[in-house]
Design an enzyme around this catalytic site. Structure first.
Site, PDB file in Angstrom:
ATOM      1  N   GLU A 207      -1.653  -9.015  -1.659  1.00 45.89           N
ATOM      2  CA  GLU A 207      -3.111  -9.104  -1.628  1.00 45.89           C
ATOM      3  C   GLU A 207      -3.695  -8.983  -3.033  1.00 45.89           C
ATOM      4  OE1 GLU A 207      -4.576  -7.513   2.637  1.00 45.89           O
ATOM      5  OE2 GLU A 207      -3.427  -6.042   1.484  1.00 45.89           O
TER       6      GLU A 207
ATOM      7  N   GLY B  43      -0.069  -4.998   0.252  1.00 44.55           N
ATOM      8  CA  GLY B  43      -1.132  -4.875  -0.734  1.00 44.55           C
ATOM      9  C   GLY B  43      -0.779  -5.498  -2.067  1.00 44.55           C
TER      10      GLY B  43
ATOM     11  N   ALA C  48       0.838  -1.192   0.000  1.00 45.21           N
ATOM     12  CA  ALA C  48       0.000   0.000   0.000  1.00 45.21           C
ATOM     13  C   ALA C  48       0.879   1.251   0.000  1.00 45.21           C
ATOM     14  CB  ALA C  48      -0.921  -0.009   1.207  1.00 45.21           C
TER      15      ALA C  48
ATOM     16  N   GLU D 115       2.544  -6.207   7.485  1.00 45.66           N
ATOM     17  CA  GLU D 115       1.795  -5.117   8.125  1.00 45.66           C
ATOM     18  C   GLU D 115       1.997  -5.036   9.636  1.00 45.66           C
ATOM     19  OE1 GLU D 115      -0.226  -5.703   4.182  1.00 45.66           O
ATOM     20  OE2 GLU D 115       0.686  -6.971   5.706  1.00 45.66           O
TER      21      GLU D 115
END
Length: 258
Positions: free
Chosen positions: A114, A111, A66, A134
């Site tokens: 993901e 991310g 992210a 994370e």
């Protein structure tokens, strides 16, 4: 036609739509890439490809997570809005009728992993490193990672990866089921294209039913899952492409699937 932006572009090759990420230095999944992913999926909705391929144009990198810099500048409401937009893009990808393949070279973290896990299949180069770090930021995976990773690798391996935040190398990723094919470094995109060719040769309705039925195995008791399987195969026989597939087999010819 959806508008392409410099961070996310796409090309079409017959029934395959190839989506490319290109936001130096790390393909951080900030608003620019998230918006571009939605635009690419708009294109997929309009053009109805059989297979999507996702890859990076940055050498040695799929996507490193992210957009942390963006996250440090927003308040709680904006953080939720950013997360909702990212999650909706990955959910759209996971639910899309086209099968999808992530071609992973180098890092796929946070991310980025993901995003890869939202794809139907993952092909990785031998030097790929995957992880969900994370917890090292005081967070948890928030774009489906806590749900998709256990479904791929099991509870124990998922906890190991997420609680430590460590990076999983390609050989281990293949062994535990985090990636589906491992190829020499630099060959992931070529292998993904070859796999897309294999997928395009089969019946799309049957493939979609396979995905639905396998996913149901994680959500339904065995007896209910078996009943669902019966419903799916009956529907394919009555409404799908089974008539063409069976006739082609009898006629000793390739099937003419849509």
């Amino acid at each position: 036609m959806s508008v392409q932006n410099p961070a996310v572009s796409w090309t079409t090759d017959g029934p395959v739509l190839h989506i490319m990420l290109n936001r130096p230095p790390a393909n951080a999944l900030g608003p620019v890439i998230v918006d571009g992913l939605h635009s690419a999926l708009d294109e997929a909705d309009a053009s109805a490809p059989k297979v999507l391929i996702l890859s990076s144009e940055l050498p040695g990198l799929f996507a490193a997570g992210a957009d942390i810099k963006h996250m440090t500048t927003v308040d709680a409401a904006s953080f939720r809005a950013y997360g909702d937009t990212l999650r909706s893009g990955l959910d759209r990808l996971a639910a899309h009728p086209a099968l999808s393949i992530a071609a992973i070279e180098g890092l796929a973290l946070g991310g980025g992993l993901e995003l890869a896990m939202a794809c139907t299949l993952r092909v990785a180069g031998a030097e790929a490193k995957l992880g969900l770090p994370e917890v090292k930021l005081g967070l948890i995976p928030g774009a489906g990672g806590t749900q998709r990773l256990p479904r791929l690798v099991g509870r124990g391996a998922a906890l190991d990866i997420m609680l430590t935040g460590r990076q999983v190398e390609g050989t281990e990723a293949l062994r535990i089921g985090l990636v589906d094919r491992l190829v020499p470094a630099g060959a992931a995109l070529s292998a993904a294209r070859d796999l897309a060719g294999e997928l395009c040769a089969a019946s799309a309705p049957a493939q979609q039913a396979v995905v639905r039925t396998v996913d149901a195995a994680f959500d339904l008791p065995l007896a209910a899952g078996l009943r669902y399987e019966v419903e799916q195969i009956q529907a394919l026989f009555e409404l799908g492409e089974a008539a063409e597939g069976l006739r082609a087999f009898v006629d000793k010819r390739p099937p003419n699937f849509a």
